[in-house]
Design a protein around this motif. Structure first.
Motif, mmCIF file in Angstrom:
data_model
loop_
_atom_site.group_PDB
_atom_site.id
_atom_site.type_symbol
_atom_site.label_atom_id
_atom_site.label_comp_id
_atom_site.label_asym_id
_atom_site.label_seq_id
_atom_site.Cartn_x
_atom_site.Cartn_y
_atom_site.Cartn_z
ATOM 1 N N UNK A 45 15.474 -48.560 20.227
ATOM 2 C CA UNK A 45 15.326 -49.491 19.960
ATOM 3 C C UNK A 45 14.485 -50.568 20.610
ATOM 4 N N UNK A 46 12.740 -50.564 20.538
ATOM 5 C CA UNK A 46 11.570 -51.311 20.603
ATOM 6 C C UNK A 46 11.269 -52.045 18.854
ATOM 7 N N UNK A 47 10.474 -53.149 19.092
ATOM 8 C CA UNK A 47 9.943 -52.685 17.549
ATOM 9 C C UNK A 47 8.938 -52.311 17.483
ATOM 10 N N UNK A 48 8.020 -51.650 15.676
ATOM 11 C CA UNK A 48 7.163 -51.276 16.362
ATOM 12 C C UNK A 48 6.340 -51.602 15.551
ATOM 13 N N UNK A 49 5.230 -51.953 16.091
ATOM 14 C CA UNK A 49 3.731 -52.118 14.984
ATOM 15 C C UNK A 49 3.194 -51.319 14.197
ATOM 16 N N UNK A 50 2.351 -51.099 13.145
ATOM 17 C CA UNK A 50 1.584 -50.477 12.439
ATOM 18 C C UNK A 50 0.062 -50.642 12.912
ATOM 19 N N UNK A 153 4.688 -61.061 16.931
ATOM 20 C CA UNK A 153 5.204 -60.484 16.364
ATOM 21 C C UNK A 153 6.241 -59.557 16.393
ATOM 22 N N UNK A 154 5.930 -58.981 17.994
ATOM 23 C CA UNK A 154 6.720 -58.180 18.102
ATOM 24 C C UNK A 154 6.619 -57.972 19.702
ATOM 25 N N UNK A 155 6.869 -59.071 20.401
ATOM 26 C CA UNK A 155 6.841 -59.528 21.643
ATOM 27 C C UNK A 155 8.241 -60.400 21.489
ATOM 28 N N UNK A 156 8.508 -60.880 22.695
ATOM 29 C CA UNK A 156 9.913 -61.060 23.435
ATOM 30 C C UNK A 156 9.862 -62.655 23.004
ATOM 31 N N UNK A 157 10.146 -63.303 22.154
ATOM 32 C CA UNK A 157 10.888 -64.556 20.999
ATOM 33 C C UNK A 157 9.820 -64.036 19.634
ATOM 34 N N UNK A 158 9.612 -62.861 19.549
ATOM 35 C CA UNK A 158 8.844 -62.790 17.902
ATOM 36 C C UNK A 158 9.599 -63.599 17.181
#
Length: 174
Positions: A45-50, A153-158
Motif C-alpha cells: 500500500x506504500x508509494x514506491x520510488x526508485x 512525490x512520495x510523502x503525505x500530500x504528494x
C-alpha cells in the motif's frame, strides 16, 4: 519512509562487465523486486520510488515504464538514463536526474534523456562533482536533492505541487 538496498547482480555476475550494461537483465531483476514488494501485504500500500546509480538508473526507468501505476518517483545519480532507450518515452513518474558538473559526456547523455521523458522531470547538476561524487559535499548534495524529491512525490500530500521542486525541463546547478 523506508528504504531497501540491494544489488542487481551477484558478485560473480559483476565480474563480467557485459552484465553491468545488460539493462534488460537489470530491469527484470528490479521488476522482480517491485513484484515482491507488491506481494507483501504490509508494503504493497506504500508509494514506491526508485533510486538508481550508473546503469541502475536505466533499470529504474525501465521499471518505472513497466509499472506506471506503481512507481511514483525516480531519482538517477550519475546515471545513464539514455540506456533505457525507448522506455524513456513511456516513463510517467516524476524523474530527477542528478549529474556531477565535471562528468563531461554524462551530462549530455542526461540532457538527451531528459528531453525524452514525458512526465515531471528535472536535471540537477552538482558543480565540480565527478561521476562517483567523491568530492567533499557532493554526495551530501545528491542526498539532499533525492530526499527532497522523494519527500515531495512520495510523502503525505504528494499529490499536490510544491514550489521549488523540479518543474518540467528544469536544469539547475546547486
Amino acid at each position: 519512509m523506508a528504504t531497501l538496498l540491494f544489488d542487481l547482480l551477484t558478485d560473480d555476475e559483476e565480474d563480467d562487465r557485459a552484465n553491468v550494461f545488460d539493462i534488460s537483465l537489470l530491469a527484470d531483476r528490479l521488476a522482480g523486486v517491485v513484484s515482491w514488494l507488491d506481494a507483501q501485504p504490509s508494503l504493497a500500500r506504500f508509494p514506491l520510488g526508485l533510486f538508481g546509480a550508473s546503469t541502475g538508473a536505466a533499470a529504474a526507468l525501465v521499471a518505472a515504464a513497466k509499472f506506471p501505476r506503481r512507481v511514483r518517483a525516480v531519482v538517477s545519480r550519475g546515471g545513464r538514463p539514455d540506456l533505457a532507450g525507448d522506455f524513456l518515452d513511456e516513463v510517467r513518474a516524476p524523474t530527477l536526474l542528478v549529474v556531477g558538473g565535471a562528468d563531461v559526456g554524462v551530462i549530455e547523455l542526461n540532457e538527451e534523456a531528459l528531453a525524452r521523458l514525458q512526465g515531471l522531470k528535472a536535471l540537477e547538476i552538482i558543480p565540480g562533482a565527478s561521476h562517483l561524487f567523491p568530492e567533499p559535499g557532493a554526495l551530501e548534495a545528491v542526498i539532499e536533492h533525492a530526499a527532497r524529491w522523494f519527500e515531495h512525490y512520495l510523502g503525505a500530500g504528494s499529490e499536490k505541487s510544491a514550489p521549488g521542486i523540479g518543474t518540467e525541463n528544469e536544469r539547475k546547478g546547486s
